[in-house]
Design a protein around this motif. Structure first.
Motif, PDB file in Angstrom:
ATOM      1  N   VAL A   7       7.367  14.987   6.065  1.00  0.00           N
ATOM      2  CA  VAL A   7       7.339  13.539   5.849  1.00  0.00           C
ATOM      3  C   VAL A   7       5.989  13.220   5.221  1.00  0.00           C
ATOM      4  N   VAL A   8       6.020  12.587   4.058  1.00  0.00           N
ATOM      5  CA  VAL A   8       4.805  12.191   3.352  1.00  0.00           C
ATOM      6  C   VAL A   8       4.717  10.669   3.436  1.00  0.00           C
ATOM      7  N   VAL A   9       3.553  10.164   3.790  1.00  0.00           N
ATOM      8  CA  VAL A   9       3.337   8.713   3.840  1.00  0.00           C
ATOM      9  C   VAL A   9       2.267   8.375   2.805  1.00  0.00           C
ATOM     10  N   PRO A  10       2.681   7.906   1.618  1.00  0.00           N
ATOM     11  CA  PRO A  10       1.711   7.522   0.591  1.00  0.00           C
ATOM     12  C   PRO A  10       0.915   6.293   1.034  1.00  0.00           C
ATOM     13  N   LEU A  11      -0.391   6.351   0.849  1.00  0.00           N
ATOM     14  CA  LEU A  11      -1.278   5.276   1.276  1.00  0.00           C
ATOM     15  C   LEU A  11      -1.990   4.657   0.074  1.00  0.00           C
ATOM     16  N   ALA A  12      -1.899   3.345  -0.057  1.00  0.00           N
ATOM     17  CA  ALA A  12      -2.650   2.628  -1.082  1.00  0.00           C
ATOM     18  C   ALA A  12      -4.041   2.315  -0.534  1.00  0.00           C
ATOM     19  N   HIS A  13      -5.029   2.326  -1.429  1.00  0.00           N
ATOM     20  CA  HIS A  13      -6.406   2.054  -1.003  1.00  0.00           C
ATOM     21  C   HIS A  13      -7.041   1.091  -2.005  1.00  0.00           C
ATOM     22  N   PRO A  39      -1.024  -6.073  -8.130  1.00  0.00           N
ATOM     23  CA  PRO A  39      -1.805  -5.148  -7.289  1.00  0.00           C
ATOM     24  C   PRO A  39      -1.518  -3.687  -7.651  1.00  0.00           C
ATOM     25  N   TYR A  40      -2.229  -3.203  -8.665  1.00  0.00           N
ATOM     26  CA  TYR A  40      -1.967  -1.855  -9.167  1.00  0.00           C
ATOM     27  C   TYR A  40      -2.233  -0.764  -8.148  1.00  0.00           C
ATOM     28  N   TRP A  41      -3.015  -1.026  -7.109  1.00  0.00           N
ATOM     29  CA  TRP A  41      -3.228  -0.028  -6.067  1.00  0.00           C
ATOM     30  C   TRP A  41      -1.904   0.265  -5.365  1.00  0.00           C
ATOM     31  N   TYR A  42      -1.019  -0.728  -5.279  1.00  0.00           N
ATOM     32  CA  TYR A  42       0.317  -0.497  -4.723  1.00  0.00           C
ATOM     33  C   TYR A  42       1.247   0.100  -5.777  1.00  0.00           C
ATOM     34  N   ILE A  43       1.150  -0.389  -6.992  1.00  0.00           N
ATOM     35  CA  ILE A  43       2.007   0.111  -8.078  1.00  0.00           C
ATOM     36  C   ILE A  43       1.744   1.592  -8.320  1.00  0.00           C
ATOM     37  N   ASP A  44       0.486   1.979  -8.411  1.00  0.00           N
ATOM     38  CA  ASP A  44       0.156   3.384  -8.649  1.00  0.00           C
ATOM     39  C   ASP A  44       0.601   4.271  -7.489  1.00  0.00           C
ATOM     40  N   THR A  45       0.478   3.766  -6.273  1.00  0.00           N
ATOM     41  CA  THR A  45       0.947   4.538  -5.115  1.00  0.00           C
ATOM     42  C   THR A  45       2.460   4.687  -5.165  1.00  0.00           C
ATOM     43  N   GLY A  46       3.158   3.645  -5.610  1.00  0.00           N
ATOM     44  CA  GLY A  46       4.603   3.729  -5.781  1.00  0.00           C
ATOM     45  C   GLY A  46       4.989   4.734  -6.855  1.00  0.00           C
ATOM     46  N   LEU A  50       7.268   8.134  -6.563  1.00  0.00           N
ATOM     47  CA  LEU A  50       8.385   8.500  -7.427  1.00  0.00           C
ATOM     48  C   LEU A  50       8.215   9.917  -7.972  1.00  0.00           C
ATOM     49  N   LEU A  51       6.989  10.273  -8.353  1.00  0.00           N
ATOM     50  CA  LEU A  51       6.743  11.631  -8.849  1.00  0.00           C
ATOM     51  C   LEU A  51       7.007  12.670  -7.763  1.00  0.00           C
ATOM     52  N   MET A  52       6.680  12.347  -6.513  1.00  0.00           N
ATOM     53  CA  MET A  52       6.992  13.273  -5.410  1.00  0.00           C
ATOM     54  C   MET A  52       8.498  13.448  -5.271  1.00  0.00           C
ATOM     55  N   PRO A  88       0.024   1.955   4.200  1.00  0.00           N
ATOM     56  CA  PRO A  88       1.224   2.763   3.943  1.00  0.00           C
ATOM     57  C   PRO A  88       2.243   1.921   3.193  1.00  0.00           C
ATOM     58  N   ILE A  89       2.801   2.477   2.120  1.00  0.00           N
ATOM     59  CA  ILE A  89       3.787   1.728   1.339  1.00  0.00           C
ATOM     60  C   ILE A  89       5.218   2.137   1.681  1.00  0.00           C
ATOM     61  N   GLY A  90       5.369   3.173   2.459  1.00  0.00           N
ATOM     62  CA  GLY A  90       6.674   3.706   2.825  1.00  0.00           C
ATOM     63  C   GLY A  90       6.492   5.139   3.274  1.00  0.00           C
TER      64      GLY A  90
END
Length: 128
Positions: A7-13, A39-46, A50-52, A88-90
């Motif tokens: 389980v990977v939890v991507p984190l925006a910073h 808020p590109y910090w969320y967009i880039d984390t998203g 997607l790449l994962m 965490p974004i998801g």
């Protein structure tokens, strides 16, 4: 999903993002959040999420992104000692599909619109 080995939890910073764009090579000297139209910090984390997902599929694995409910990040942060400035974004589960699961419902394909309905050329309303 409940038994996925990863389980990977991507984190925006946000602070790291604003600091990076306040460095001399970026041309700004402040950390003004107001200059960002989104808020590109969320967009880039998203996008990283997607790449994962795409990488997992390329490697023959199954993967699923799911949201974290608004009341859950507090417990998540406490359990894993995540500092408050990380959001965490998801979460993404990764693993092999269980053999005993039924195939995907054909209704999913029935609901999917074709590119002619969702791709517009030149201006909105002119379909490909």
């Amino acid at each position: 999903m409940q038994h996925a080995p990863l389980v990977v939890v991507p984190l925006a910073h946000k602070a790291a993002y604003l600091e990076r764009y306040a460095e001399a090579d970026k041309g700004w000297e402040d950390r003004a959040e107001a200059r960002w139209p989104a808020p590109y910090w969320y967009i880039d984390t998203g996008m990283a999420s997607l790449l994962m997902l795409l990488t997992a599929v390329d490697e023959g694995l199954g993967a699923c992104f799911f949201g974290i409910m608004p009341q859950q990040p507090k417990d998540f942060r406490a359990e894993f000692a995540i500092p408050d400035e990380y959001d965490p974004i998801g979460a993404i589960t990764v693993g092999y599909r269980a053999d005993d699961l039924p195939t995907q419902s054909p209704r999913v394909e029935e609901r999917r619109r074709g590119s002619g309905e969702v791709v517009h050329r030149g201006h909105w309303g002119r379909h490909v």
